[in-house]
Design a protein around this motif. Structure first.
Motif, short mmCIF file in Angstrom:
data_model
loop_
_atom_site.label_atom_id
_atom_site.label_comp_id
_atom_site.label_asym_id
_atom_site.label_seq_id
_atom_site.Cartn_x
_atom_site.Cartn_y
_atom_site.Cartn_z
N UNK A 56 -15.28 36.90 -23.08
CA UNK A 56 -16.56 36.32 -23.52
C UNK A 56 -16.86 35.06 -22.72
N UNK A 57 -18.12 34.91 -22.32
CA UNK A 57 -18.47 33.71 -21.56
C UNK A 57 -18.97 32.58 -22.46
N UNK A 58 -19.08 32.83 -23.76
CA UNK A 58 -19.44 31.79 -24.73
C UNK A 58 -18.91 32.22 -26.09
N UNK A 59 -18.22 31.31 -26.78
CA UNK A 59 -17.63 31.61 -28.08
C UNK A 59 -18.20 30.63 -29.09
N UNK B 292 -13.54 25.49 -22.36
CA UNK B 292 -14.85 25.20 -21.75
C UNK B 292 -15.93 26.17 -22.22
N UNK B 293 -15.53 27.28 -22.84
CA UNK B 293 -16.50 28.28 -23.31
C UNK B 293 -16.74 28.19 -24.81
N UNK B 294 -16.01 27.30 -25.47
CA UNK B 294 -16.15 27.15 -26.91
C UNK B 294 -17.41 26.36 -27.22
N UNK B 295 -18.31 26.93 -28.01
CA UNK B 295 -19.55 26.29 -28.40
C UNK B 295 -19.43 25.92 -29.88
N UNK B 296 -19.18 24.65 -30.15
CA UNK B 296 -18.87 24.18 -31.50
C UNK B 296 -20.09 23.53 -32.13
N UNK B 297 -20.41 23.94 -33.37
CA UNK B 297 -21.58 23.43 -34.09
C UNK B 297 -21.14 22.92 -35.47
N UNK B 298 -21.98 22.10 -36.13
CA UNK B 298 -21.56 21.47 -37.38
C UNK B 298 -21.13 22.45 -38.48
N UNK B 299 -21.71 23.66 -38.49
CA UNK B 299 -21.36 24.63 -39.52
C UNK B 299 -21.58 26.04 -38.98
N UNK B 300 -21.12 27.02 -39.74
CA UNK B 300 -21.21 28.40 -39.30
C UNK B 300 -22.62 28.92 -39.18
N UNK B 301 -23.50 28.50 -40.09
CA UNK B 301 -24.88 28.96 -40.04
C UNK B 301 -25.56 28.53 -38.74
N UNK B 302 -25.35 27.27 -38.35
CA UNK B 302 -25.93 26.78 -37.10
C UNK B 302 -25.31 27.50 -35.91
N UNK B 303 -24.00 27.68 -35.93
CA UNK B 303 -23.32 28.38 -34.83
C UNK B 303 -23.88 29.79 -34.67
N UNK C 26 -13.77 27.27 -38.69
CA UNK C 26 -13.53 26.58 -37.42
C UNK C 26 -12.09 26.16 -37.25
N UNK C 27 -11.49 25.65 -38.30
CA UNK C 27 -10.07 25.30 -38.25
C UNK C 27 -9.24 26.53 -37.93
N UNK C 28 -9.62 27.64 -38.53
CA UNK C 28 -8.85 28.87 -38.32
C UNK C 28 -9.01 29.38 -36.88
N UNK C 29 -10.22 29.31 -36.34
CA UNK C 29 -10.43 29.73 -34.95
C UNK C 29 -9.54 28.91 -34.01
N UNK C 30 -9.51 27.60 -34.21
CA UNK C 30 -8.68 26.74 -33.37
C UNK C 30 -7.21 27.15 -33.46
#
Length: 232
Positions: free
Chosen positions: A109-112, A141-152, A123-127
């Motif tokens: 994947x080029x963006x996660x 570098x491909x991890x796209x982190x947002x404040x919450x799951x809905x926004x992500x 998010x804690x679990x993904x890490x």
């Protein structure tokens, strides 16, 4: 309109939205509040944010009850939610049956797209899983982190990447237009979280808050919970 105020994990947003009309018909009250990473929502309550009820993980509710911020006798389980994979509607579904499958999907994947890796459950679990798979550095570098799951998930839907993928609570995936629930995480990487509701000790409308919890957890709403992504 008078409202019941909620501080909730993002996992419950779709379910609460689905009960708004029924709650208004029953009580005359609307529903307002914030949905986001559970750790941030708990800290908002601790900091004095006004809320009539909270919907967070079972473990966090127990802590808040011990801190005398939630009434213990009001606490009720809403249901379990799994952390799962998401793709844009127009993209092929991904199926991961093993850790090796998941490693290949994430490497390819080029963006996660993920929620807050420090304050949100998913998010804690993904890490943790990226570490477990030995690809945390490779994918950073491909991890796209947002404040919450809905926004992500909204950002995943709008992504212009070639092969994006998302990972968050199944309920947040189901509630987002433009993306599809693509499957569970494989054995050894799975996470199923119990979400629980409780009336706060500083509730301005404790009776209405209790009525909303009864709606959220009632046997007659089992199908609505299932459709929203909760399991028993």
């Amino acid at each position: 309109m008078t409202t019941v105020n909620i501080l909730s994990g993002g996992a419950a947003q779709g379910l609460v939205r689905g009960l708004t009309d029924a709650f208004k018909a029953q009580t005359g009250f609307g529903i307002d509040g914030e949905f986001g990473a559970v750790g941030i929502m708990a800290d908002k309550l601790r900091a004095g944010t006004q809320a009539d009820l909270v919907i967070l993980t079972q473990a966090l509710l127990a802590k808040l009850a011990a801190e005398k911020l939630v009434i213990p006798s009001s606490i009720a389980d809403v249901g379990r939610v799994e952390t799962a994979l998401a793709v844009r509607n127009r993209d092929p579904r991904v199926t991961v049956k093993t850790e090796a499958d998941l490693r290949d999907v994430l490497r390819g994947s080029d963006a996660i797209y993920v929620p807050d890796t420090k304050a949100s459950t998913a998010g804690q679990h993904v890490a943790k899983v990226l570490d477990q798979l030995g690809i945390a550095y490779e994918t950073a570098s491909r991890l796209k982190v947002f404040p919450n799951g809905a926004t992500a998930m909204r950002e995943l839907a709008a992504s212009t990447a070639q092969r994006p993928v998302g990972c968050t609570q199944a309920t947040e995936i189901i509630a987002t237009e433009g993306i599809a629930l693509s499957g569970s995480l494989p054995p050894g990487c799975e996470l199923v979280t119990m979400y629980t509701a409780g009336v706060t000790t500083r509730a301005a409308h404790p009776q209405e808050a209790a009525a909303l919890i009864a709606l959220l957890t009632g046997a007659d709403r089992k199908e609505l919970r299932r459709q929203a992504g909760f399991t028993g």
